[in-house]
Design an enzyme around this catalytic site. Sequence first.
Site, PDB file in Angstrom:
ATOM      1  N   TYR A   1       0.862  -1.183   0.000  1.00 20.76           N
ATOM      2  CA  TYR A   1       0.000   0.000   0.000  1.00 20.76           C
ATOM      3  C   TYR A   1       0.895   1.228   0.000  1.00 20.76           C
ATOM      4  O   TYR A   1       1.858   1.301   0.765  1.00 20.76           O
ATOM      5  CB  TYR A   1      -0.899   0.006   1.246  1.00 20.76           C
ATOM      6  CG  TYR A   1      -1.784   1.231   1.343  1.00 20.76           C
ATOM      7  CD1 TYR A   1      -2.860   1.407   0.474  1.00 20.76           C
ATOM      8  CD2 TYR A   1      -1.550   2.215   2.302  1.00 20.76           C
ATOM      9  CE1 TYR A   1      -3.669   2.534   0.560  1.00 20.76           C
ATOM     10  CE2 TYR A   1      -2.357   3.338   2.403  1.00 20.76           C
ATOM     11  CZ  TYR A   1      -3.412   3.488   1.524  1.00 20.76           C
ATOM     12  OH  TYR A   1      -4.210   4.611   1.604  1.00 20.76           O
TER      13      TYR A   1
ATOM     14  N   ASP B   1       9.421   2.993  -0.464  1.00 22.31           N
ATOM     15  CA  ASP B   1       8.388   3.570   0.387  1.00 22.31           C
ATOM     16  C   ASP B   1       8.678   3.123   1.816  1.00 22.31           C
ATOM     17  O   ASP B   1       8.368   1.994   2.200  1.00 22.31           O
ATOM     18  CB  ASP B   1       7.009   3.095  -0.081  1.00 22.31           C
ATOM     19  CG  ASP B   1       5.882   3.614   0.818  1.00 22.31           C
ATOM     20  OD1 ASP B   1       6.182   4.150   1.897  1.00 22.31           O
ATOM     21  OD2 ASP B   1       4.714   3.464   0.418  1.00 22.31           O
TER      22      ASP B   1
ATOM     23  N   LYS C   1       4.669   8.863   8.807  1.00 24.14           N
ATOM     24  CA  LYS C   1       4.310   8.224  10.083  1.00 24.14           C
ATOM     25  C   LYS C   1       5.232   8.634  11.237  1.00 24.14           C
ATOM     26  O   LYS C   1       5.099   9.711  11.782  1.00 24.14           O
ATOM     27  CB  LYS C   1       4.237   6.716   9.911  1.00 24.14           C
ATOM     28  CG  LYS C   1       3.134   6.324   8.894  1.00 24.14           C
ATOM     29  CD  LYS C   1       2.532   4.967   9.115  1.00 24.14           C
ATOM     30  CE  LYS C   1       1.569   4.632   8.002  1.00 24.14           C
ATOM     31  NZ  LYS C   1       0.327   4.059   8.381  1.00 24.14           N
TER      32      LYS C   1
HETATM   33  C1  LIG Z   1       3.856   1.970   3.219  1.00 23.77           C
HETATM   34  C2  LIG Z   1       2.876   3.097   3.205  1.00 23.77           C
HETATM   35  N1  LIG Z   1       3.020   4.071   2.296  1.00 23.77           N
HETATM   36  C3  LIG Z   1       2.183   5.126   2.250  1.00 23.77           C
HETATM   37  C4  LIG Z   1       1.130   5.239   3.131  1.00 23.77           C
HETATM   38  C5  LIG Z   1       0.221   6.413   3.059  1.00 23.77           C
HETATM   39  O1  LIG Z   1       0.462   7.265   4.147  1.00 23.77           O
HETATM   40  P1  LIG Z   1      -0.669   8.285   4.656  1.00 23.77           P
HETATM   41  O2  LIG Z   1      -1.768   7.453   5.233  1.00 23.77           O
HETATM   42  O3  LIG Z   1       0.052   9.135   5.676  1.00 23.77           O
HETATM   43  O4  LIG Z   1      -1.104   9.074   3.474  1.00 23.77           O
HETATM   44  C6  LIG Z   1       0.947   4.249   4.089  1.00 23.77           C
HETATM   45  C7  LIG Z   1      -0.184   4.339   5.048  1.00 23.77           C
HETATM   46  O5  LIG Z   1      -0.534   3.426   5.747  1.00 23.77           O
HETATM   47  C8  LIG Z   1       1.828   3.143   4.120  1.00 23.77           C
HETATM   48  O6  LIG Z   1       1.667   2.151   4.993  1.00 23.77           O
END
Ligand SMILES: Cc1ncc(COP(=O)(O)O)c(C=O)c1O
Length: 444
Positions: free
Chosen positions: A145, A241, A269
């Site tokens: 994700y 990511d 995060k």
């Molecule tokens: C690996 C990863 N990338 C991107 C995101 C997106 O982050 P946000 O919810 O702060 O937009 C998440 C959210 O859970 C994530 O787990």
Amino acid sequence: MDSALVEEWQQRAQQVILGGVNSPSRSYKSVGGGTPPTMARAQGAYLYDVDGIKYIDYLAAYGPVILGHAHPEVTLAVQQAAAEGILYGTPTVWEVEFAEMLQAAVPELERLRFVNSGTEAVMTTVRVARAVTGRTKLVKFAGCYHGHFDAVLVAAGSGPSSMGTPDSAGVPLSTAADVITVPFNDLAALEATLAAFPNQVAAVLVEPIVGNFGMVPPAEDSFLQGVIDLAHTAGSLVIFDEVITAFRFHYGTAAQMYGVHPDLYALGKIIGGGTPIGAYGGRRDIMESVAPLGPTYQAGTMAGNPLSMRAGMACLRALQEPGLYGRLDDYGHRLEEGIMERAAVAGIPIGINRVKGAFTVYFGPQFAHPSHPLAVRDYREAQATDSNAFAAFFHAMARRRVWLAPSKYEAWFVTAAHSEEDIMETLQSVEGAFTELRAAGFAL
Ligand SMILES: Cc1ncc(COP(=O)(O)O)c(C=O)c1O
């Protein structure tokens, strides 16, 4: 939930907030329905609902709250920011200090930008990669994700190396056509995909340790280097990511743990200490494509706001406490062992993937005879785990006041605020929950 106040708040929420939640993962849709309790306060390792009922929290707000809730130094930083102004719309000392702090921890962030969410961070790395390579296609891994922008809401197509299909209504077919999804831990599939689309792939995007179909590390230590080598041979960039992984397992990135070097990073995060944040960065020559230096546009009214900068710095400073990450690992290990032991006694087949203080408990008969040290290696294997057993476990734990994510694809996050007593109490709850699952027919 049995209490009047909880029900009242749930009803009020449903009348004004779409679906009663501000993010779909907070609903109980994946655990057989029902409505989550409304929380009113959080302190340390605990959440308190509107009736004052206390839960031991392993959700940690889906990861950011690694220090526990209302950590004194983060709280002080937020108070100071509130007193001195939370948003200027100018360069500020805190964004410079925080960027220096991140760069000191992750020198590969030769240049970086702050944004407001993980979604924004990843979205911008994809734009930058397309701008720099002059290519449009994106390769990503099934089940990872990366936020909720169009290009990453694309599922695998009908066969290996085929173009993707929209994973959400509203995502244009034309967008999905530019995204190819391959299985995690499968270098051969990646190689075939890159060969099938020569000179077209701008970037390979990956969670270096997956956090979104449970915690799934590379099955082989060489996997991430393999991804990078294949991508670079094809002239594509590599985006890590690290929204979940950065500062989760040690004071730095997952890339550093594996000794590998992506071209671009997306962060989020933990680096905000619980405030809204994202950041992206990497090689200077690539980042210089971004405005005002280059032609790739990215901007934000709230970007680099003093509130998030100061909270983030306080969080990262607190994470430098000697022994902190060792303790998360130790508690994670004890929970893993304790849960496995109790499952064996109750006859409930489970498998656990753990990376230090973060782990996922998977259910299903396939775990009675494990064939691999990892319970789950890719999304297909995660999908094949037992959703009903997980849902029963989730509700049994919630009734015992242990708060987990309401989805079999999420992780438990141990925080710096959890204590020995919390771990022991949690294991007692697990024992009770497994007894319930056994009675419900989930034992072998
Ligand atoms: C690996 C990863 N990338 C991107 C995101 C997106 O982050 P946000 O919810 O702060 O937009 C998440 C959210 O859970 C994530 O787990």
